[in-house]
Every structure is written in structure tokens, then in C-alpha cells.
Design an enzyme around this catalytic site. Structure first.
Site, PDB file in Angstrom:
ATOM      1  N   LYS A   1      -3.313 -15.532   5.602  1.00  0.00           N
ATOM      2  CA  LYS A   1      -2.359 -16.645   5.765  1.00  0.00           C
ATOM      3  C   LYS A   1      -1.302 -16.295   6.818  1.00  0.00           C
ATOM      4  O   LYS A   1      -1.036 -17.085   7.724  1.00  0.00           O
ATOM      5  CB  LYS A   1      -1.663 -16.983   4.425  1.00  0.00           C
ATOM      6  CG  LYS A   1      -2.608 -17.367   3.305  1.00  0.00           C
ATOM      7  CD  LYS A   1      -1.866 -17.736   2.036  1.00  0.00           C
ATOM      8  CE  LYS A   1      -1.058 -16.621   1.423  1.00  0.00           C
ATOM      9  NZ  LYS A   1      -1.855 -15.567   0.752  1.00  0.00           N
TER      10      LYS A   1
ATOM     11  N   ARG B   1       2.815 -21.707  -4.816  1.00  0.00           N
ATOM     12  CA  ARG B   1       1.932 -20.776  -5.520  1.00  0.00           C
ATOM     13  C   ARG B   1       1.796 -21.125  -6.994  1.00  0.00           C
ATOM     14  O   ARG B   1       1.084 -20.435  -7.722  1.00  0.00           O
ATOM     15  CB  ARG B   1       2.507 -19.363  -5.399  1.00  0.00           C
ATOM     16  CG  ARG B   1       1.880 -18.517  -4.298  1.00  0.00           C
ATOM     17  CD  ARG B   1       2.643 -17.210  -4.242  1.00  0.00           C
ATOM     18  NE  ARG B   1       1.891 -16.101  -3.720  1.00  0.00           N
ATOM     19  CZ  ARG B   1       1.942 -15.705  -2.453  1.00  0.00           C
ATOM     20  NH1 ARG B   1       2.661 -16.353  -1.576  1.00  0.00           N
ATOM     21  NH2 ARG B   1       1.254 -14.638  -2.082  1.00  0.00           N
TER      22      ARG B   1
ATOM     23  N   ARG C   1      -3.683  -2.368   5.078  1.00  0.00           N
ATOM     24  CA  ARG C   1      -2.341  -2.760   5.533  1.00  0.00           C
ATOM     25  C   ARG C   1      -1.283  -1.854   4.910  1.00  0.00           C
ATOM     26  O   ARG C   1      -0.310  -1.493   5.545  1.00  0.00           O
ATOM     27  CB  ARG C   1      -2.063  -4.232   5.166  1.00  0.00           C
ATOM     28  CG  ARG C   1      -0.695  -4.692   5.658  1.00  0.00           C
ATOM     29  CD  ARG C   1      -0.484  -6.176   5.506  1.00  0.00           C
ATOM     30  NE  ARG C   1      -0.395  -6.587   4.111  1.00  0.00           N
ATOM     31  CZ  ARG C   1      -0.296  -7.851   3.706  1.00  0.00           C
ATOM     32  NH1 ARG C   1      -0.282  -8.831   4.595  1.00  0.00           N
ATOM     33  NH2 ARG C   1      -0.220  -8.147   2.431  1.00  0.00           N
TER      34      ARG C   1
ATOM     35  N   ARG D   1       4.790  -1.824   2.942  1.00  0.00           N
ATOM     36  CA  ARG D   1       4.988  -2.791   1.842  1.00  0.00           C
ATOM     37  C   ARG D   1       4.599  -2.147   0.521  1.00  0.00           C
ATOM     38  O   ARG D   1       3.449  -1.761   0.329  1.00  0.00           O
ATOM     39  CB  ARG D   1       4.152  -4.047   2.105  1.00  0.00           C
ATOM     40  CG  ARG D   1       4.904  -5.069   2.920  1.00  0.00           C
ATOM     41  CD  ARG D   1       4.063  -6.281   3.170  1.00  0.00           C
ATOM     42  NE  ARG D   1       3.616  -6.952   1.953  1.00  0.00           N
ATOM     43  CZ  ARG D   1       3.076  -8.153   1.939  1.00  0.00           C
ATOM     44  NH1 ARG D   1       2.908  -8.813   3.068  1.00  0.00           N
ATOM     45  NH2 ARG D   1       2.693  -8.707   0.805  1.00  0.00           N
TER      46      ARG D   1
ATOM     47  N   ARG E   1      -2.059  -8.810  -8.509  1.00  0.00           N
ATOM     48  CA  ARG E   1      -1.786  -9.994  -7.676  1.00  0.00           C
ATOM     49  C   ARG E   1      -2.965 -10.961  -7.697  1.00  0.00           C
ATOM     50  O   ARG E   1      -2.778 -12.173  -7.678  1.00  0.00           O
ATOM     51  CB  ARG E   1      -1.441  -9.568  -6.243  1.00  0.00           C
ATOM     52  CG  ARG E   1      -0.029  -8.982  -6.158  1.00  0.00           C
ATOM     53  CD  ARG E   1       0.149  -8.082  -4.951  1.00  0.00           C
ATOM     54  NE  ARG E   1       0.081  -8.787  -3.688  1.00  0.00           N
ATOM     55  CZ  ARG E   1      -0.038  -8.172  -2.506  1.00  0.00           C
ATOM     56  NH1 ARG E   1      -0.123  -6.856  -2.457  1.00  0.00           N
ATOM     57  NH2 ARG E   1      -0.086  -8.870  -1.402  1.00  0.00           N
TER      58      ARG E   1
HETATM   59  P1  B4P Z   1      -2.136 -11.428   5.866  1.00  0.00           P
HETATM   60  O1  B4P Z   1      -2.363 -12.501   6.832  1.00  0.00           O
HETATM   61  O2  B4P Z   1      -0.904 -10.621   6.065  1.00  0.00           O
HETATM   62  O3  B4P Z   1      -2.170 -11.858   4.346  1.00  0.00           O
HETATM   63  P2  B4P Z   1      -1.389 -12.933   3.482  1.00  0.00           P
HETATM   64  O4  B4P Z   1      -2.467 -13.834   2.979  1.00  0.00           O
HETATM   65  O5  B4P Z   1      -0.268 -13.549   4.234  1.00  0.00           O
HETATM   66  O6  B4P Z   1      -0.760 -11.956   2.353  1.00  0.00           O
HETATM   67  P3  B4P Z   1       0.065 -12.001   0.994  1.00  0.00           P
HETATM   68  O7  B4P Z   1      -0.433 -13.103   0.087  1.00  0.00           O
HETATM   69  O8  B4P Z   1      -0.021 -10.615   0.459  1.00  0.00           O
HETATM   70  O9  B4P Z   1       1.554 -12.164   1.318  1.00  0.00           O
HETATM   71  P4  B4P Z   1       2.837 -12.984   0.884  1.00  0.00           P
HETATM   72  O10 B4P Z   1       3.834 -12.449   1.828  1.00  0.00           O
HETATM   73  O11 B4P Z   1       2.598 -14.451   0.891  1.00  0.00           O
HETATM   74  O12 B4P Z   1      -3.426 -10.484   5.958  1.00  0.00           O
HETATM   75  C1  B4P Z   1      -3.581  -9.308   5.199  1.00  0.00           C
HETATM   76  C2  B4P Z   1      -4.235  -8.203   6.022  1.00  0.00           C
HETATM   77  O13 B4P Z   1      -5.551  -8.589   6.423  1.00  0.00           O
HETATM   78  C3  B4P Z   1      -3.477  -7.876   7.290  1.00  0.00           C
HETATM   79  O14 B4P Z   1      -3.394  -6.484   7.432  1.00  0.00           O
HETATM   80  C4  B4P Z   1      -4.312  -8.496   8.408  1.00  0.00           C
HETATM   81  O15 B4P Z   1      -4.241  -7.752   9.606  1.00  0.00           O
HETATM   82  C5  B4P Z   1      -5.719  -8.431   7.827  1.00  0.00           C
HETATM   83  N1  B4P Z   1      -6.557  -9.553   8.278  1.00  0.00           N
HETATM   84  C6  B4P Z   1      -6.173 -10.845   8.454  1.00  0.00           C
HETATM   85  N2  B4P Z   1      -7.224 -11.605   8.868  1.00  0.00           N
HETATM   86  C7  B4P Z   1      -8.313 -10.748   8.942  1.00  0.00           C
HETATM   87  C8  B4P Z   1      -9.683 -10.916   9.305  1.00  0.00           C
HETATM   88  N3  B4P Z   1     -10.179 -12.106   9.680  1.00  0.00           N
HETATM   89  N4  B4P Z   1     -10.507  -9.837   9.241  1.00  0.00           N
HETATM   90  C9  B4P Z   1     -10.028  -8.616   8.876  1.00  0.00           C
HETATM   91  N5  B4P Z   1      -8.722  -8.391   8.526  1.00  0.00           N
HETATM   92  C10 B4P Z   1      -7.877  -9.433   8.572  1.00  0.00           C
HETATM   93  O16 B4P Z   1       3.227 -12.573  -0.633  1.00  0.00           O
HETATM   94  C11 B4P Z   1       3.744 -11.329  -1.056  1.00  0.00           C
HETATM   95  C12 B4P Z   1       4.420 -11.412  -2.429  1.00  0.00           C
HETATM   96  O17 B4P Z   1       5.635 -12.231  -2.351  1.00  0.00           O
HETATM   97  C13 B4P Z   1       3.644 -12.096  -3.572  1.00  0.00           C
HETATM   98  O18 B4P Z   1       2.764 -11.196  -4.230  1.00  0.00           O
HETATM   99  C14 B4P Z   1       4.795 -12.590  -4.520  1.00  0.00           C
HETATM  100  O19 B4P Z   1       5.286 -11.558  -5.343  1.00  0.00           O
HETATM  101  C15 B4P Z   1       5.894 -12.988  -3.552  1.00  0.00           C
HETATM  102  N6  B4P Z   1       5.857 -14.435  -3.217  1.00  0.00           N
HETATM  103  C16 B4P Z   1       5.601 -14.954  -1.973  1.00  0.00           C
HETATM  104  N7  B4P Z   1       5.634 -16.312  -2.030  1.00  0.00           N
HETATM  105  C17 B4P Z   1       5.889 -16.648  -3.321  1.00  0.00           C
HETATM  106  C18 B4P Z   1       5.991 -17.899  -4.007  1.00  0.00           C
HETATM  107  N8  B4P Z   1       5.822 -19.065  -3.369  1.00  0.00           N
HETATM  108  N9  B4P Z   1       6.251 -17.888  -5.346  1.00  0.00           N
HETATM  109  C19 B4P Z   1       6.427 -16.730  -6.005  1.00  0.00           C
HETATM  110  N10 B4P Z   1       6.312 -15.507  -5.416  1.00  0.00           N
HETATM  111  C20 B4P Z   1       6.049 -15.463  -4.083  1.00  0.00           C
END
Ligand code: B4P
Length: 200
Positions: free
Chosen positions: A14, A89, A128, A134, A146
Site C-alpha cells: 500500500k 481498517r 523490511r 520499525r 497483525r
Molecule cells: P509497504 O508498501 O510498505 O506495506 P504496507 O502495506 O503499507 O504496510 P503496513 O500495513 O505494515 O503499514 P501501515 O503503516 O499501514 O510494503 C511492505 C514491504 O514490501 C516494503 O519493504 C516494500 O519494499 C515491499 N514491497 C512492496 N511491493 C512489493 C512487490 N511488488 N514485490 C516485492 N516487495 C514489495 O500500518 C502499520 C501499523 O499502524 C498497523 O499495524 C497499526 O498498528 C497502525 N495503524 C495504521 N493505520 C491504522 C488504522 N487505520 N487504524 C488502526 N491502526 C492503524
């Protein structure tokens, strides 16, 4: 306005895809994960509270993230549209978002859900964690927690938008650019149909 939700499990890409989408389509990027991490870095009371939940792989309470989104929407009142990344979420967050947007006489245009299987997700997050600093990425037990939170609390949000006819699933495995092309095509076709509906 064009308002997009990028939906998917932790590590589905995302954050990665959001950066490319906002650059191409000129939307304002609202990532609740980034907003929360900023609060943690700034050591605000909100950040200190959020860190307790995030380090355990739990969701931060709804009222905290809804409040953050509310003030971010107000900060960008002239925006042509928003990209919501990692929000909503829970069903309560989705309902609150619908209400906030209705107050601004707008709505969610489209929800794009990235589909990635769990083994690939764990691999990405552990990798990551080696470089990101993190704390929620370094422990496999927290990562698995998670996913279980995602299945129980977040996956039902997809159904909520499916019932509104707004959900589209995109395969999130493959090269970052190929996935971005698939997302872009879907956004362009939704923008075109929004424009033609406005013209009628
Ligand atoms: P990202 O792109 O960083 O992943 P994400 O889906 O954004 O991550 P996440 O769900 O953990 O984060 P969030 O900050 O929302 O990709 C992950 C990795 O994969 C990276 O290293 C990237 O390089 C690699 N990658 C990407 N695409 C790829 C591909 N095609 N092939 C190979 N590798 C690839 O959430 C973090 C925490 O914040 C949650 O657990 C929760 O505690 C809190 N939180 C956030 N929003 C919330 C909400 N609305 N309500 C309650 N808690 C919340």
C-alpha cells in the site's frame, strides 16, 4: 473530487504504490501508518499511546485515527482528491469516513484491494524489518498478530465497500511497476466514468 482507498494486508504494498499513485494523479496521500509514526517520532501523547498498540501488532483505537483523518481532511480543503492508505481498517472507521466525506459533499470513488498471500507478506515484512527500524516488523510473532487482526477486523471492510459496488481486487505480486500499471488503469477508467457521469 476523486477519493481512492488502497486496501490490503500488512506488507501488501500500500505504502509503496501510494507514493507512485499520488505523484501520477495529484491526490493528497493520507497514510494513517505514516501519521502515527510521525506522532511517535515527535513523542506526542498521541504517539506514546499509539506505540503501545503498534508494537504489539494491534490496531490503534478507532477514535484516535478517525480524529487524525478528520483534521487532515480539514487541512487540505482545496484538494482535488485523497488517497487513503491503510485507512479505514475497521467497519467503524469506514462508517466514520463515509460521514466525514458526506459532510464535505463528496464520497469514496473506488477501493482497490491488493491481493498477496501470507507467506510472501511475512517475507517482505521481515526483510523490511532488517533495514527500516520499525519495531513492528522485526518480530515474526508480531507480524503474525497483525495478520490475524487484519483477518478479523479489517477484511470485513472489503465486504462493506463490495456492497457499495466500489471494490476491485488487483493481484499484488509481481514487479512494482506492473502492479502500478494495473492500479493506474483501474483509476483512469474510474476517473473517466466519473467525468462522463458529471457531464450527463
Ligand atoms: P509497504 O508498501 O510498505 O506495506 P504496507 O502495506 O503499507 O504496510 P503496513 O500495513 O505494515 O503499514 P501501515 O503503516 O499501514 O510494503 C511492505 C514491504 O514490501 C516494503 O519493504 C516494500 O519494499 C515491499 N514491497 C512492496 N511491493 C512489493 C512487490 N511488488 N514485490 C516485492 N516487495 C514489495 O500500518 C502499520 C501499523 O499502524 C498497523 O499495524 C497499526 O498498528 C497502525 N495503524 C495504521 N493505520 C491504522 C488504522 N487505520 N487504524 C488502526 N491502526 C492503524
Amino acid at each position: 473530487m476523486f477519493n481512492l482507498i488502497l486496501f490490503g494486508p500488512p506488507g501488501s504494498g500500500k505504502g509503496t504504490q501510494s507514493e507512485k499513485i499520488v505523484e501520477k494523479f495529484g491526490l493528497i496521500h493520507l497514510s494513517t501508518g505514516n501519521l502515527l509514526r510521525q506522532e511517535i517520532n515527535d513523542k506526542t501523547p498521541l504517539g506514546l499511546e499509539a506505540k503501545n498498540f503498534m508494537d504489539k501488532g494491534q490496531l490503534v483505537p478507532d477514535e484516535v485515527v478517525i480524529g487524525m483523518i478528520d483534521s487532515s481532511l480539514d487541512k487540505h480543503s482545496g484538494a482535488k482528491g485523497f488517497l487513503f492508505d491503510g485507512f479505514p481498517r475497521t467497519i467503524a472507521q469506514a462508517e466514520a469516513l463515509d460521514k466525514l466525506l458526506a459532510l464535505k459533499k463528496t464520497a469514496i470513488s473506488k477501493v482497490l484491494a491488493l491481493d498477496v498471500d501470507e507467506d510472501e507478506l511475512v517475507k517482505r515484512l521481515v526483510k523490511r524489518g532488517e533495514t527500516s527500524g520499525r519495531s513492528d516488523d522485526t518480530n515474526e510473532e508480531v507480524i503474525r498478530k497483525r495478520f490475524s487482526v487484519y483477518k478479523n477486523e479489517t477484511e470485513p471492510v472489503a465486504e462493506y465497500y463490495k456492497e457499495q459496488g466500489k471494490l476491485e481486487r488487483i493481484r499484488g505480486v509481481g514487479s512494482i511497476n506492473d502492479i502500478f500499471d494495473a492500479l493506474s488503469q483501474s483509476i483512469e477508467s474510474e476517473m473517466a466514468s466519473q467525468l462522463s457521469a458529471a457531464g450527463n
